[in-house]
Design an enzyme around this catalytic site. Structure first.
Site, mmCIF file in Angstrom:
data_model
loop_
_atom_site.group_PDB
_atom_site.id
_atom_site.type_symbol
_atom_site.label_atom_id
_atom_site.label_comp_id
_atom_site.label_asym_id
_atom_site.label_seq_id
_atom_site.Cartn_x
_atom_site.Cartn_y
_atom_site.Cartn_z
ATOM 1 C CG HIS A 149 -27.317 32.455 -40.042
ATOM 2 N ND1 HIS A 149 -28.217 33.497 -40.140
ATOM 3 C CD2 HIS A 149 -26.117 32.963 -40.436
ATOM 4 C CE1 HIS A 149 -27.586 34.587 -40.564
ATOM 5 N NE2 HIS A 149 -26.313 34.289 -40.751
ATOM 6 C CE LYS A 153 -25.848 34.164 -36.595
ATOM 7 N NZ LYS A 153 -24.438 34.579 -36.420
#
Length: 259
Positions: A149, A153
């Site tokens: 990601h 995040k």
């Protein structure tokens, strides 16, 4: 027409969801929620000003049918509880809920006979990836998950990775993988341990949301991978959920429950 409010409208996912609501013929954006926003209204696409609510109770004035939540874990639980208590069907993409919180919210939804959805991932392809992985795990019990990601995040591993691991464990007994005598020369090198299944989290700029489920067996391997290159990939699932929750009487966990 489904009346919708969006919480977390200034974040990456929240802003994309807000745009989706504005562009969908059978949806009406009746407001956005942000307790830290000073403005009383906000305009999107140079169109009509949309009210901004700083207090949960203020939201009730516009009588939303659906509460979309892309906030942070510490806000998402009270937001979702408030929505259920006041007749709004929540569609929640915020991750980080505990099992106890999900159970509490599910029980509340049953009491109120209100539908809702908490989903780690709203991309249809990601949901199919999880289902394919669960099927493969019946025949390939040795498996590891690598999720990748963007570097902003907050939680690791991702909700999608945890959900995938849970689905795999439903069809595969707990199994310690690798050499029983293996030693990590650097702590954490083998990743997080989920009942013997290892989960690895990568965080880098330039990424959006990606996951690879790697299976191994004697003489062969199987890789199942999903990539979201743009946050718009999640909006088909969010729109589907908004239409479904208003017809249901219980909170569900996982978009696959609605496919």
């Amino acid at each position: 027409m489904i009346k919708i409010i969006v919480a977390g409208f200034k974040g990456r996912m929240g802003s994309t969801a807000t745009q989706m609501v504005l562009e969908t013929a059978d949806f009406e954006l009746v407001g956005v929620y942000d307790p830290h926003e000073a403005q009383e209204t906000v305009s999107f696409n140079d169109e009509t000003a949309i009210p901004v609510f700083q207090r949960l109770e203020e939201v009730l004035a516009v009588k939303p049918d659906v509460w979309i939540d892309f906030t942070v874990p510490e806000a998402a639980y009270p937001n979702t509880r408030f929505a259920l208590e006041h007749g709004m069907a929540p569609v929640v993409g915020t991750t980080g809920f505990t099992e106890e919180q999900i159970n509490e919210l599910t029980n509340l939804s049953r009491e109120k006979a209100i539908g809702g959805l908490i989903a780690p991932n709203f991309a249809i392809g990601a949901v199919l990836m999880m289902q394919f992985a669960q099927k493969a795990a019946q025949y390939f019990p040795d498996v590891e998950i690598i999720e990748l990601h963007h570097d902003n995040k907050l939680d690791a591993p991702s909700g999608t990775a945890i959900k995938t691991a849970e689905m795999i464990q439903e069809v595969r007994p707990a199994k310690k993988q690798g050499n029983p005598q293996e030693v990590e020369s650097i702590p954490g090198a083998r990743g997080a341990d989920f009942e013997g299944l290892r989960i690895h989290s990568v965080r880098l700029p330039g990424l959006v949301a990606h996951q690879q489920v790697q299976f191994g067996s004697v003489g062969e391997g199987l890789t199942i991978r999903h990539d979201s290159y743009d946050r718009r990939s999640f909006m088909t699932g969010v729109a589907l959920a908004c239409r479904q929750v208003v017809q249901r009487t219980e909170l569900l966990y996982g978009l696959e429950q609605m496919l």
